[in-house]
Design a protein around this motif. Structure first.
Motif, PDB file in Angstrom:
ATOM      1  N   GLY A 181       0.840  -1.188   0.000  1.00  0.00           N
ATOM      2  CA  GLY A 181       0.000   0.000   0.000  1.00  0.00           C
ATOM      3  C   GLY A 181       0.873   1.233   0.000  1.00  0.00           C
ATOM      4  O   GLY A 181       1.806   1.352  -0.793  1.00  0.00           O
ATOM      5  N   LYS A 182       0.588   2.145   0.931  1.00  0.00           N
ATOM      6  CA  LYS A 182       1.417   3.332   1.082  1.00  0.00           C
ATOM      7  C   LYS A 182       2.201   3.293   2.378  1.00  0.00           C
ATOM      8  O   LYS A 182       2.447   4.324   3.009  1.00  0.00           O
ATOM      9  N   VAL A 183       2.599   2.089   2.770  1.00  0.00           N
ATOM     10  CA  VAL A 183       3.404   1.889   3.972  1.00  0.00           C
ATOM     11  C   VAL A 183       4.669   1.155   3.568  1.00  0.00           C
ATOM     12  O   VAL A 183       4.631   0.171   2.827  1.00  0.00           O
ATOM     13  N   ASP A 184       5.826   1.670   4.037  1.00  0.00           N
ATOM     14  CA  ASP A 184       7.115   1.040   3.767  1.00  0.00           C
ATOM     15  C   ASP A 184       7.507   0.154   4.948  1.00  0.00           C
ATOM     16  O   ASP A 184       7.503   0.602   6.104  1.00  0.00           O
ATOM     17  N   SER A 218       7.751   9.905   1.664  1.00  0.00           N
ATOM     18  CA  SER A 218       6.634  10.445   2.432  1.00  0.00           C
ATOM     19  C   SER A 218       5.796   9.347   3.067  1.00  0.00           C
ATOM     20  O   SER A 218       4.837   9.639   3.768  1.00  0.00           O
ATOM     21  N   ASN A 219       6.139   8.102   2.803  1.00  0.00           N
ATOM     22  CA  ASN A 219       5.347   7.003   3.350  1.00  0.00           C
ATOM     23  C   ASN A 219       5.756   6.694   4.788  1.00  0.00           C
ATOM     24  O   ASN A 219       6.940   6.783   5.133  1.00  0.00           O
ATOM     25  N   PRO A 220       4.807   6.322   5.632  1.00  0.00           N
ATOM     26  CA  PRO A 220       5.163   5.892   6.989  1.00  0.00           C
ATOM     27  C   PRO A 220       5.915   4.566   6.948  1.00  0.00           C
ATOM     28  O   PRO A 220       5.777   3.784   6.006  1.00  0.00           O
ATOM     29  N   LYS A 221       6.700   4.318   7.982  1.00  0.00           N
ATOM     30  CA  LYS A 221       7.542   3.125   8.016  1.00  0.00           C
ATOM     31  C   LYS A 221       7.102   2.200   9.147  1.00  0.00           C
ATOM     32  O   LYS A 221       6.700   2.650  10.228  1.00  0.00           O
ATOM     33  N   VAL A 222       7.236   0.901   8.874  1.00  0.00           N
ATOM     34  CA  VAL A 222       7.073  -0.134   9.886  1.00  0.00           C
ATOM     35  C   VAL A 222       8.403  -0.867   9.980  1.00  0.00           C
ATOM     36  O   VAL A 222       8.898  -1.408   8.985  1.00  0.00           O
ATOM     37  N   LEU A 223       9.023  -0.867  11.159  1.00  0.00           N
ATOM     38  CA  LEU A 223      10.312  -1.511  11.372  1.00  0.00           C
ATOM     39  C   LEU A 223      10.082  -2.986  11.692  1.00  0.00           C
ATOM     40  O   LEU A 223       9.292  -3.343  12.577  1.00  0.00           O
ATOM     41  N   LEU A 224      10.774  -3.860  10.981  1.00  0.00           N
ATOM     42  CA  LEU A 224      10.690  -5.301  11.186  1.00  0.00           C
ATOM     43  C   LEU A 224      12.042  -5.795  11.673  1.00  0.00           C
ATOM     44  O   LEU A 224      13.047  -5.731  10.950  1.00  0.00           O
ATOM     45  N   THR A 225      12.075  -6.319  12.886  1.00  0.00           N
ATOM     46  CA  THR A 225      13.310  -6.824  13.479  1.00  0.00           C
ATOM     47  C   THR A 225      13.001  -8.106  14.229  1.00  0.00           C
ATOM     48  O   THR A 225      12.000  -8.174  14.958  1.00  0.00           O
ATOM     49  N   HIS A 226      13.849  -9.115  14.048  1.00  0.00           N
ATOM     50  CA  HIS A 226      13.577 -10.367  14.745  1.00  0.00           C
ATOM     51  C   HIS A 226      13.770 -10.202  16.250  1.00  0.00           C
ATOM     52  O   HIS A 226      12.923 -10.649  17.039  1.00  0.00           O
ATOM     53  N   ILE A 227      14.857  -9.581  16.665  1.00  0.00           N
ATOM     54  CA  ILE A 227      15.115  -9.359  18.086  1.00  0.00           C
ATOM     55  C   ILE A 227      14.387  -8.090  18.518  1.00  0.00           C
ATOM     56  O   ILE A 227      14.531  -7.037  17.888  1.00  0.00           O
ATOM     57  N   PRO A 228      13.604  -8.126  19.579  1.00  0.00           N
ATOM     58  CA  PRO A 228      12.856  -6.929  20.012  1.00  0.00           C
ATOM     59  C   PRO A 228      13.778  -5.806  20.455  1.00  0.00           C
ATOM     60  O   PRO A 228      14.951  -6.017  20.803  1.00  0.00           O
ATOM     61  N   LEU A 229      13.227  -4.607  20.448  1.00  0.00           N
ATOM     62  CA  LEU A 229      13.965  -3.450  20.939  1.00  0.00           C
ATOM     63  C   LEU A 229      14.074  -3.503  22.459  1.00  0.00           C
ATOM     64  O   LEU A 229      13.356  -4.241  23.129  1.00  0.00           O
ATOM     65  N   TYR A 230      14.981  -2.677  22.963  1.00  0.00           N
ATOM     66  CA  TYR A 230      15.217  -2.655  24.409  1.00  0.00           C
ATOM     67  C   TYR A 230      13.962  -2.209  25.153  1.00  0.00           C
ATOM     68  O   TYR A 230      13.221  -1.334  24.706  1.00  0.00           O
TER      69      TYR A 230
END
Length: 524
Positions: A181-184, A218-230
């Motif tokens: 869609g319009k999400v990266d 200009s698109n919003p971002k979704v961060l994908l990481t296997h290990i969770p953030l702190y």
């Protein structure tokens, strides 16, 4: 015998119902219990539907410490693979997602398996998730994240760099970006972010992240990481978590060679990721259980959802997946998560509970077959006592009702007292004297016979008593022997009946079970 036959048929029906639900119906229930999230800001057809799966972690020889040829390991692999295949084919794919996303840990011992076993696990992975089906590959784009069980941590890369090339050859780049869609969606190799400073893998991962400046799109971002953030220790994870919260634990290799294990990324790495990418949402795995936390940043709060595993063999009794809708945002500077990305957490059948139900039902089946009366429940003493009690209660109620009716139907006399008031007095009923067997009226010369057996009781001789006692002893011994033989015969008959009933139940339900197994296992 008719009672035993009816019981066997009833148990056959109960097992058929249990198998149909446990092997098929439970997945339909999970499908019906979930739905795509909706957003009021735009029509549903403008959203891209993303199905998110985390930590399949296929079992292998490193999982249980058993050799690859072990029957126990092969059985565990088969039933675990079958459960995930059913979950994916019968619950996730019917939602018709536009994109499928895997959050890492496709294998269990990925970094440590030799090439031959790794290829075998890869074939199983493709079979489970339908990647061998050309229609699935052509119609649904599939994206992968590397996990620590796929490529190991940064300290392992410096010793075995071939695991990275083996992974990239099959699953593609470890750091990349794709749009829905319009999400990266930004995919990062979290295993390298806290690696040794001189590490080439760490440098390439951070260089990729820095190129994704928020000003470039200009698109919003979704961060994908296997290990969770702190996150701080003992942070609450929300209502969907079923296991205790795991706190931060980091193990470093000697001589600054990187990390050998970590639960979460370090605080410095997490803050730098959020400041560089400014995501509206973070999705992670690794923990095998649900956890929703909110990170405070200078540009506003950011929600991170750690998704639980899809496998019932990875320490979570409640496997799950996520349905995510990515749609157009409202304005260029909007960070309203509800309007840009909507999520819905879905739970899969509790396979462990289903197998426990099978075991309990098997025990109940054996107990019923062993202790069920031959002539049905009516032959039990307690049932006879209960029925006699109910009949006596009914007879008592009827007799009281009859006496009341007799009183109402009697004759009454009108009696006037001295004051002239009238009273109704029931007439007396003359009772006919009943005849007695002991004393009856007789005429003159009649003789009354009375029992005199007590006075003329014979006293047997002692020798007679001895002979009679020996004769009774021999008769009792014969009766006991006959009773023992009869009891053994009844036990054998009951055992034969139990085995016969079990064979009938198995003969009727085993084909059904095998059909349900291979219906989902064979590629169509």
């Amino acid at each position: 015998m008719q009672s035993a036959t009816r019981l066997t048929l009833l148990l056959c029906a109960a097992w058929a119902a249990a198998l149909l639900y446990g092997e098929m119906g439970a997945y339909w229930v999970s499908y019906l219990a979930c739905s795509w999230p909706s957003s009021s800001s735009s029509p549903p057809n403008n959203h891209v539907k993303v199905a998110v799966v985390a930590d399949p972690q296929l079992m292998d020889s490193t999982s249980l410490g058993l050799p690859s040829s072990s029957v126990a390991l092969q059985a565990a692999e088969f039933y675990t693979d079958l459960n995930m295949r059913r979950s994916f084919q019968s619950t996730i794919l019917p939602f018709k997602p536009d994109v499928v996303l895997f959050l890492g840990d496709h294998f269990d011992g990925g970094p440590y398996m030799p090439d031959e076993e790794w290829q075998e696990s890869l074939f199983r992975f493709k079979h489970i998730f339908g990647l061998n089906d050309q229609r699935t590959k052509q119609q649904i784009p599939i994206y992968y994240l590397p996990g620590n069980h796929d490529i190991g941590y940064s300290a392992f890369h410096s010793v075995h760099p071939e695991v990275l090339s083996r992974y990239e050859k099959e699953f593609g780049s470890r750091n990349y970006q794709f749009s829905a869609g319009k999400v990266d969606f930004v995919v990062v190799d979290a295993q390298t972010l806290d690696g040794a400073k001189q590490s080439k893998e760490r440098s390439s991962s951070w260089e990729f992240i820095k190129t994704l400046s928020p000003g470039n799109t200009s698109n919003p971002k979704v961060l994908l990481t296997h290990i969770p953030l702190y996150r701080p220790d003992n942070s609450p994870c929300g209502p969907h978590r079923s296991s205790p919260v795991i706190n931060q634990r980091v193990s470093y290799a000697a001589l600054d060679q990187g990390i050998t294990y970590q639960n979460y990324l370090t605080k410095e790495t997490s803050d730098l990721l959020l400041s560089l990418l400014k995501p509206i949402l973070v999705l992670s795995g690794h923990d095998h259980d649900q956890c929703t936390v909110v990170h405070s940043t200078p540009f506003g709060p950011v929600t991170e959802h750690t998704l639980g595993t899809i496998s019932w063999q990875q320490g979570n009794l409640y496997p799950s997946f996520m349905l995510l809708s990515a749609g157009p945002k409202l304005s260029q500077n909007s960070t309203d998560l509800e309007h840009e990305v909507a999520m819905n957490l879905c739970f899969l059948p509790k396979q462990t509970h289903i197998y426990i139900w099978y075991i309990c039902q098997f025990v109940v089946t054996i107990l019923l077959l062993v202790f069920w009366p031959t002539n049905g429940l009516g032959s039990l003493p307690c049932m006879n006592t209960f029925m006699s009690f109910m009949r006596s209660v009914g007879a008592e109620l009827l007799s009281r009702t009859k006496e009341k009716d007799d009183e109402d139907d009697g004759d009454y006399d009108m009696v006037f007292d001295a004051e002239g008031s009238m009273h109704l007095v029931k007439k007396a009923v003359a009772k006919t004297p009943s005849a007695s067997s002991d004393s009856r009226p007789t005429g003159r010369g009649s003789v009354v016979a009375r029992a005199t057996a007590g006075r003329h009781r014979l006293e047997p001789d002692s020798s007679i008593r001895v002979d009679m006692g020996s004769e009774m002893t021999s008769e009792d011994g014969g009766k006991l022997a006959r009773a023992g033989k009869s009891g053994a015969r009844k036990v054998l008959q009951r055992l034969f009946r139990v085995i016969q009933s079990v064979l009938v139940i198995a003969a009727l339900n085993a084909p059904l079970y095998m059909m349900l197994l291979f219906k989902d296992w064979i590629d169509r």
